[in-house]
Design an enzyme around this catalytic site. Structure first.
Site, mmCIF file in Angstrom:
data_model
loop_
_atom_site.group_PDB
_atom_site.id
_atom_site.type_symbol
_atom_site.label_atom_id
_atom_site.label_comp_id
_atom_site.label_asym_id
_atom_site.label_seq_id
_atom_site.Cartn_x
_atom_site.Cartn_y
_atom_site.Cartn_z
ATOM 1 N N ASN A 1 0.664 -1.427 4.895
ATOM 2 C CA ASN A 1 -0.357 -0.546 4.321
ATOM 3 C C ASN A 1 -1.338 -0.202 5.444
ATOM 4 O O ASN A 1 -2.172 -1.018 5.804
ATOM 5 C CB ASN A 1 -1.062 -1.276 3.165
ATOM 6 N N LYS B 1 -3.727 1.788 5.468
ATOM 7 C CA LYS B 1 -5.055 2.155 4.978
ATOM 8 C C LYS B 1 -5.508 3.457 5.660
ATOM 9 O O LYS B 1 -4.651 4.266 6.034
ATOM 10 C CB LYS B 1 -6.037 0.997 5.170
ATOM 11 N N HIS C 1 -4.753 -1.432 -5.695
ATOM 12 C CA HIS C 1 -5.240 -2.159 -4.525
ATOM 13 C C HIS C 1 -6.711 -2.513 -4.737
ATOM 14 O O HIS C 1 -7.469 -1.719 -5.310
ATOM 15 C CB HIS C 1 -5.057 -1.314 -3.262
ATOM 16 N N GLU D 1 -9.156 -2.435 -2.824
ATOM 17 C CA GLU D 1 -10.116 -1.465 -2.279
ATOM 18 C C GLU D 1 -10.298 -0.278 -3.229
ATOM 19 O O GLU D 1 -11.384 0.264 -3.353
ATOM 20 C CB GLU D 1 -9.642 -1.015 -0.881
ATOM 21 N N GLY E 1 -8.380 -8.560 5.190
ATOM 22 C CA GLY E 1 -9.132 -8.098 6.351
ATOM 23 C C GLY E 1 -10.159 -9.095 6.872
ATOM 24 O O GLY E 1 -11.023 -8.742 7.663
ATOM 25 N N SER F 1 -4.439 -10.870 5.325
ATOM 26 C CA SER F 1 -4.439 -11.466 6.670
ATOM 27 C C SER F 1 -3.109 -12.096 7.067
ATOM 28 O O SER F 1 -3.083 -13.120 7.745
ATOM 29 C CB SER F 1 -5.588 -12.471 6.806
HETATM 30 P P1 13P Z 1 -4.968 -7.285 5.792
HETATM 31 O O1 13P Z 1 -3.553 -7.652 6.138
HETATM 32 O O2 13P Z 1 -5.625 -6.442 6.830
HETATM 33 O O3 13P Z 1 -5.767 -8.481 5.399
HETATM 34 O O4 13P Z 1 -4.888 -6.342 4.489
HETATM 35 C C1 13P Z 1 -4.113 -6.733 3.430
HETATM 36 C C2 13P Z 1 -4.019 -5.609 2.475
HETATM 37 O O5 13P Z 1 -4.995 -5.236 1.858
HETATM 38 C C3 13P Z 1 -2.722 -4.929 2.335
HETATM 39 O O6 13P Z 1 -2.716 -4.064 1.256
#
Ligand code: 13P
Length: 251
Positions: free
Chosen positions: A9, A11, A95, A97, A174, A213
């Site tokens: 992903n 983002k 998600h 976010e 993240g 992560s």
């Molecule tokens: P990270 O791997 O950057 O922690 O993000 C995970 C995530 O939100 C994948 O959708």
């Protein structure tokens, strides 16, 4: 035995040029990952480029979001049919976010799940608790409520067999803080039990990914757990060699 899936992903990161470079790098190393299904979820603006570059490779394409409606006056939105047009196989829904920053509640997530599924896409349905929930021992209650949005809708439940679940604890996204393999396994097993209460068959076959992560250095121990069927990778999916290490860890 469920086939592992590793999905990147991206983002809202990168440029048209960096997206192309990243896909080149990933393409160069995927041949040796034979068992793992691999998918890339770039920003919508780069779907056409990435789709063209993935032609003839086993790497699949996914979208990070979609609209719950199929067409019409929804300025700024993108439909399942449009994503399918670009060769998408997957669409991420729910998600954290989207939930936290764009006000998507369980009801909207369920509508998006259904829109993806009816539109011919495989929803990657994300659930996960916040740090405060975990500290208050509410992880299972929160995750159950998020799952129920889909499990308690007969239409969504009927489509669940064609979906993927991603468990992404919000406190691990993240932050560099990964859930320990045991912590993740515990929630994955819980998710599978919740699904089994509705359909043992779907519970047995559905892929449940871990996200939060995941890196090349911790992927193997997470994927070794019986209920973890791969990963949804954020930051580490922006680096071709790191992402490939994760794909290989799923083998
Ligand atoms: P990270 O791997 O950057 O922690 O993000 C995970 C995530 O939100 C994948 O959708």
């Amino acid at each position: 035995m469920r086939q592992p899936l590793v999905a990147g992903n991206w983002k809202m990161n990168g440029s048209r040029a960096s997206a192309k470079e990243l896909v080149e790098g990933i393409k160069a190393g995927v041949a040796s990952a034979v068992k793992t299904q691999i998918a890339l979820c770039p920003p919508h603006a780069y779907l056409a480029d990435v789709s063209a570059m993935l032609q003839g490779t086993p790497v699949m394409l996914g979208a990070q979001n979609l609209c719950y409606a199929s067409s019409g006056a929804y300025t700024g939105e993108i439909s399942a049919t449009m994503l399918l047009d670009f060769g998408c196989t997957y669409a991420i829904v729910g998600h954290s976010e989207r939930r936290a920053l764009f006000g998507e509640d369980n009801k909207i997530v369920a509508r998006k799940f259904l829109a993806a599924s009816k539109g011919g896409l495989t929803p990657i349905f994300c659930v996960g608790e916040m740090l405060e929930d975990r500290e208050n021992e509410l992880t299972e209650a929160v995750v159950a409520r998020q799952l129920d949005a889909v499990l308690e809708s007969p239409e969504c439940l009927a489509a669940l067999g064609g979906a993927v679940i991603a468990y992404e604890p919000v406190w691990a996204i993240g932050t560099g803080k990964t859930a320990s393999p045991d912590q993740a396994q515990e929630v994955h097993a819980f998710i599978r039990r919740q699904i089994a209460a509705h359909s043992a068959e779907i519970a047995g076959k559905i892929q449940i990914l871990y996200g939060g992560s995941v890196k090349g250095s911790n992927a193997a121990e997470l994927f070794a757990k019986p209920d973890i069927d791969g990963g949804l990778i954020g930051g580490a999916s922006l680096d071709a060699s790191e992402f490939l290490t994760i794909c290989h860890a799923a083998e």
